[in-house]
Scaffold this motif. Sequence first.
Motif, PDB file in Angstrom:
ATOM      1  N   GLU A   1       0.828  -1.199   0.000  1.00  0.00           N
ATOM      2  CA  GLU A   1       0.000   0.000   0.000  1.00  0.00           C
ATOM      3  C   GLU A   1       0.866   1.254   0.000  1.00  0.00           C
ATOM      4  N   ARG A   2       1.971   1.220   0.710  1.00  0.00           N
ATOM      5  CA  ARG A   2       2.868   2.376   0.690  1.00  0.00           C
ATOM      6  C   ARG A   2       3.413   2.624  -0.704  1.00  0.00           C
ATOM      7  N   GLU A   3       3.808   1.563  -1.397  1.00  0.00           N
ATOM      8  CA  GLU A   3       4.327   1.730  -2.757  1.00  0.00           C
ATOM      9  C   GLU A   3       3.248   2.247  -3.696  1.00  0.00           C
ATOM     10  N   ARG A   4       2.014   1.758  -3.520  1.00  0.00           N
ATOM     11  CA  ARG A   4       0.920   2.224  -4.376  1.00  0.00           C
ATOM     12  C   ARG A   4       0.692   3.721  -4.178  1.00  0.00           C
ATOM     13  N   LEU A   5       0.665   4.177  -2.942  1.00  0.00           N
ATOM     14  CA  LEU A   5       0.427   5.588  -2.662  1.00  0.00           C
ATOM     15  C   LEU A   5       1.595   6.444  -3.153  1.00  0.00           C
ATOM     16  N   ARG A   6       2.811   5.969  -2.920  1.00  0.00           N
ATOM     17  CA  ARG A   6       3.958   6.740  -3.397  1.00  0.00           C
ATOM     18  C   ARG A   6       3.976   6.817  -4.923  1.00  0.00           C
ATOM     19  N   GLY A   7       3.544   5.729  -5.569  1.00  0.00           N
ATOM     20  CA  GLY A   7       3.456   5.756  -7.023  1.00  0.00           C
ATOM     21  C   GLY A   7       2.442   6.779  -7.501  1.00  0.00           C
ATOM     22  N   ARG A   8       1.326   6.874  -6.815  1.00  0.00           N
ATOM     23  CA  ARG A   8       0.312   7.865  -7.204  1.00  0.00           C
ATOM     24  C   ARG A   8       0.790   9.289  -6.930  1.00  0.00           C
ATOM     25  N   ILE A   9       1.523   9.479  -5.840  1.00  0.00           N
ATOM     26  CA  ILE A   9       2.094  10.796  -5.571  1.00  0.00           C
ATOM     27  C   ILE A   9       3.027  11.204  -6.710  1.00  0.00           C
ATOM     28  N   ALA A  10       3.926  10.292  -7.099  1.00  0.00           N
ATOM     29  CA  ALA A  10       4.863  10.591  -8.184  1.00  0.00           C
ATOM     30  C   ALA A  10       4.124  10.859  -9.487  1.00  0.00           C
TER      31      ALA A  10
END
Length: 719
Positions: free
Chosen positions: A373-382
């Motif tokens: 979930e952290r990677e998914r959110l960071r991907g959306r931020i980027a």
Amino acid sequence: MSANSFGGQVSGTLIQIGTLSGSVELGQRERRTVRLLPAVTSVFQNRAAEFAELDAWAEQAAAGGSRLWNITGASGIGKTTLALTWINENRHRFDHAQIAIECGGGPGDGRGRAVDEVCDRYFALTGLATDGHALGTPAAKIELFRARIEERPVVLLLDDVQSAAQVRPFLSNLPGLHVIATSRAPLAGLAQCRPRRLALPPLADDALVELFVGILGAERTAAEPAAFAELVRTCQGVPLVASHAAGLLHDRPELPIGELVDRMAEHGRLAALEDGNDDTMVRPSSVFDISYAELSPWAAEIYRAIGLHPTRDFDAGLVPALFQEAPTEAAAGLRELHRRGLVRSDRRGRLLMDDLTYEHATTRALRATGPGERERLRGRIADYYLRGAVAADSHLSQRWRLSPLYEEQPPSALPDFAAALRHTPDAERRPDGPPTPAEWIGDNLAAIMACMERSGRVWDGSRPAPGYRWQMAEATNAYFTAHGRGDERATVLAWAEADARACADPDAEARVQAQWGEMLLGRGRVEEAAARFRLSLAAAEAGTERRGVGAALEWLGITERRRGAAGRALEYFDRSLPFLDPARTRSRALHHMHRADALAVLGDRPAALESYARAMAAFDELAAEGRRDHANEGKVLMGQGELLAADELRQARALFEEALPRFRAAGRPYQEAKALEALGDLADGADADRYWREALDRYQGNGHEAAAERVRGKLRPAA
């Protein structure tokens, strides 16, 4: 004992008091004093000015002034400690009751703990048997509470208030009741009650020094003077951080001050102070844990997501982009964070978390959110920042672009840059308006660069895919061209160059090398720029995008013109012509403009003026199509004016004056400064100085120190 509660007797340091419980003597029918406050708050440090202000308010209240006080400030700044200390030292004023209640709130309601709980607490602590009273509603409890304290001096501390609804029921004409409410932000909805408001600032450094020396001793703080000074700076005037840092160093005499400072810098202050410590009584984040525990599920999820954002400030479009599947719930969760003071807005509509709140959100995200979930959110931020930069760049420049994102529909809504430009035709953002494209990139540049940095750490597909950096460099190039910021631009381009090579994409590498050359040429580093443009040409010839070849040849021609080799410049421009897109009017306009610049260097004024006229005619075609190019129109006008300045002064001045608003409309402060400098060169006396001083301000403001120094040499000495 939780970090925001108190029971029994207290001695020593107490940071914050929440729900209070303690023994009450019931041996008499009426107690003389209901005292629910600790007698000692030794962490109180040098709040003499604020203390004196509260004293003055108390005297004014006795003469009919306001008895509602609102103490505001960030979490950990010492609001509760100030209020408790003042009440303790002024208990003679409130000899019936001194009550403090934590009002942090019930789960998810955003309003805080119910007001009738305050009444219940008072009834219990005064030994009142409520069985014989009809107390089925909050209104009935408030009525009984008022009746019990009528004509009696009472101070009621409502700590960490979330809304005016928690305070309003206690406001009355009862002459003895003082209400002190602490909150992160000023409480709205109480203006008619004439509240006194005190915004609590950070503690001064000398007060923090006194705190540390008092706990650690002068010998230990003097043993590491540089580290101790840095520790004081790191605490940023926040008593919560300073007192816990002092306590940790006191309990661990073997821990060097410098090592703690390094940990705080690397891991964040809260995490460093809690490392390996499971005792909730001495964990500084416990103050924040209470607010977090009371959030609704959606608000808590957004809180953690913000903790994963690379900076503590962000724009209003970020949260909808992170939670595209549930926009209504996300909006409600963000509103709750606003109500609780965990997120606030500045006057331009940008959102912000206080330092320590942001650190706590990051800690909670790392502890309560899974890796996927952290990677998914960071991907959306980027992705949000790359898509936003692409959208902004579409309004900043009409150059051809290589990234496919310019032709794609973004997955979530982005700022309405077109509307912003309609409201701000001069490209300068109104204080209360939406961000212009350049403002958006400038406001978010720290987050953009943080996403770029992270994208290059691992190539395993869990982070932004290869290509992120060079596409971001392309999308921000026009912004950097207009606004300088050379250090950041060089960093972005270095990342982009490595990214393009890792992608094995010669067209991307050609684009990045051309951007390198453009930046170096703008700094006057002509030979280095030429080397970059040759690299760009070689990469473009190995790729599939013909326009990259034409662009590299054009830049080489511009470089030769800057060297004074106008003949070679014209050769490069002629070579570039077959690679230009004949369907693009702008390409034709730029080609004529570049040839005119070279012809001007050759001294062929008639041919140069003819090429400038052809360029302006092509730009007029673009304007008729609704695709105005203010910046390059201004450059053509400047070129014409420079050719005419020697013997047609009035016409040259008119051309420079016509160029000036075009550069302003394009948001090009450097070119604007050049037009102002040229006008100064044609003026005399005070008028010349006025133009030059305006030019100097713009050169300096955008880091063009060589140009600024040139203009300083033209200014007359001050009288």
